[in-house]
Scaffold this motif. Structure first.
Motif, mmCIF file in Angstrom:
data_model
loop_
_atom_site.group_PDB
_atom_site.id
_atom_site.type_symbol
_atom_site.label_atom_id
_atom_site.label_comp_id
_atom_site.label_asym_id
_atom_site.label_seq_id
_atom_site.Cartn_x
_atom_site.Cartn_y
_atom_site.Cartn_z
ATOM 1 N N ASP A 64 0.829 -1.383 0.156
ATOM 2 C CA ASP A 64 0.032 -0.073 0.105
ATOM 3 C C ASP A 64 1.000 1.306 -0.005
ATOM 4 N N LEU A 65 1.810 1.326 0.848
ATOM 5 C CA LEU A 65 2.931 2.464 0.858
ATOM 6 C C LEU A 65 3.352 2.535 -0.487
ATOM 7 N N ALA A 66 3.970 1.483 -1.090
ATOM 8 C CA ALA A 66 4.625 1.517 -2.303
ATOM 9 C C ALA A 66 3.652 2.430 -3.601
ATOM 10 N N HIS A 67 2.417 1.985 -3.516
ATOM 11 C CA HIS A 67 1.394 2.602 -4.218
ATOM 12 C C HIS A 67 1.011 3.908 -3.862
ATOM 13 N N LEU A 68 1.152 4.149 -2.574
ATOM 14 C CA LEU A 68 0.787 5.498 -2.044
ATOM 15 C C LEU A 68 2.005 6.413 -2.852
ATOM 16 N N ARG A 69 3.150 6.090 -2.508
ATOM 17 C CA ARG A 69 4.409 6.862 -2.897
ATOM 18 C C ARG A 69 4.408 7.271 -4.394
ATOM 19 N N ARG A 70 3.985 6.123 -5.141
ATOM 20 C CA ARG A 70 3.504 6.533 -6.635
ATOM 21 C C ARG A 70 2.429 7.542 -6.594
ATOM 22 N N CYS A 71 1.359 7.570 -5.978
ATOM 23 C CA CYS A 71 0.461 8.536 -6.076
ATOM 24 C C CYS A 71 0.965 9.873 -5.692
ATOM 25 N N VAL A 72 1.974 10.004 -4.806
ATOM 26 C CA VAL A 72 2.643 11.287 -4.446
ATOM 27 C C VAL A 72 3.604 11.848 -5.774
ATOM 28 N N VAL B 67 -3.602 5.622 -8.559
ATOM 29 C CA VAL B 67 -3.237 4.347 -9.041
ATOM 30 C C VAL B 67 -3.946 3.397 -8.672
ATOM 31 N N LEU B 68 -4.575 2.731 -9.691
ATOM 32 C CA LEU B 68 -5.550 1.324 -9.827
ATOM 33 C C LEU B 68 -4.562 0.137 -9.619
ATOM 34 N N ALA B 69 -4.864 -0.668 -8.804
ATOM 35 C CA ALA B 69 -4.047 -2.017 -8.475
ATOM 36 C C ALA B 69 -5.082 -3.069 -8.667
ATOM 37 N N GLY B 70 -4.670 -4.083 -9.317
ATOM 38 C CA GLY B 70 -5.470 -5.240 -9.185
ATOM 39 C C GLY B 70 -5.380 -6.056 -8.005
ATOM 40 N N ALA B 71 -6.034 -7.299 -7.684
ATOM 41 C CA ALA B 71 -6.159 -7.924 -6.680
ATOM 42 C C ALA B 71 -4.679 -8.490 -6.236
ATOM 43 N N ASP B 72 -3.856 -8.706 -7.178
ATOM 44 C CA ASP B 72 -2.524 -9.144 -7.066
ATOM 45 C C ASP B 72 -1.376 -8.195 -6.676
ATOM 46 N N GLY B 73 -1.927 -6.817 -6.686
ATOM 47 C CA GLY B 73 -1.212 -5.638 -6.479
ATOM 48 C C GLY B 73 -0.481 -4.943 -7.947
ATOM 49 N N TYR C 93 -5.567 3.690 -4.899
ATOM 50 C CA TYR C 93 -4.519 4.567 -4.179
ATOM 51 C C TYR C 93 -4.551 5.955 -4.751
ATOM 52 N N THR C 94 -4.734 6.964 -3.592
ATOM 53 C CA THR C 94 -4.697 8.165 -4.145
ATOM 54 C C THR C 94 -3.974 9.207 -3.179
ATOM 55 N N SER C 95 -3.624 10.090 -3.716
ATOM 56 C CA SER C 95 -2.814 11.138 -2.911
ATOM 57 C C SER C 95 -3.763 11.754 -2.083
ATOM 58 N N GLY C 96 -4.870 12.040 -2.338
ATOM 59 C CA GLY C 96 -6.144 12.686 -1.445
ATOM 60 C C GLY C 96 -7.316 12.138 -1.631
ATOM 61 N N GLU C 97 -8.038 11.997 -0.636
ATOM 62 C CA GLU C 97 -9.267 11.161 -0.289
ATOM 63 C C GLU C 97 -10.337 11.763 -1.383
ATOM 64 N N HIS C 98 -11.113 10.701 -1.937
ATOM 65 C CA HIS C 98 -11.838 10.943 -3.173
ATOM 66 C C HIS C 98 -12.834 12.213 -2.571
ATOM 67 N N VAL D 282 -7.333 3.690 -0.548
ATOM 68 C CA VAL D 282 -6.478 3.832 0.126
ATOM 69 C C VAL D 282 -5.915 5.194 0.172
ATOM 70 N N TYR D 283 -5.986 6.300 0.722
ATOM 71 C CA TYR D 283 -5.480 7.513 0.541
ATOM 72 C C TYR D 283 -4.486 8.138 1.429
#
Length: 160
Positions: free
Chosen positions: A6-14, A31-37, A79-84, A101-102
């Protein structure tokens, strides 16, 4: 519970939020991630085009509706930098996407806008659960929220 993936995907969002800022747009990335990440789709804000609906979370919902089965959408995570915002939360729920996850919350963004002397946005800043109560949500992440705050301060000419 937020884990290392989750943190890796959130860093990409940043990073995507920084990219948006570098091209003159508001600093939001998702970022949109599938069930496998695996990353399926990513985007950043494009509201500088004049179309205020060009949020990355809304683009994710459109892309997912066109490219994923209902089962794949339900198993995916956004995953997103800011809540929807309410528009994006509704789109997320309508297409049947899974967890959100934001890094930073709508409540934080509202406080930052106040600190910067900016007027409120045209839409009430509701939490995702107020718009889409069935969507599982995790966030904010304090360290990343601080980075997002700094991007907003840069956007509006204030020092971090």
């Amino acid at each position: 519970m937020i884990d290392e993936m989750d943190l890796a995907h959130l860093r990409r969002c940043v990073q995507l939020a920084e990219l948006a800022l570098s091209v003159g747009d508001e600093p939001f990335g998702s970022v949109l991630a599938g069930a496998d990440g695996e990353v399926l789709f990513e985007d950043h804000n494009h509201v500088a085009s004049g179309d205020e609906t060009r949020h990355p979370e809304f683009e994710i919902a459109r892309w997912a509706a066109a490219h994923l089965s209902p089962e794949q959408r339900a198993a995916a995570t956004v995953y997103t930098s800011g809540e929807h915002c309410p528009m994006c939360a509704a789109a997320h729920a309508w297409v049947g996407l899974g967890r959100i996850v934001y890094a930073s919350s709508s409540q934080q963004l509202t406080a930052w806008r106040d600190e910067l002397g900016l007027p409120p946005g045209p839409v009430r800043p509701l939490a995702v659960q107020q718009v889409a109560p069935g969507v599982p949500v995790d966030g904010p992440v304090p360290d990343l929220a601080d980075e997002i705050r700094a991007l907003h301060r840069r956007r509006h000419g204030r020092r971090p």
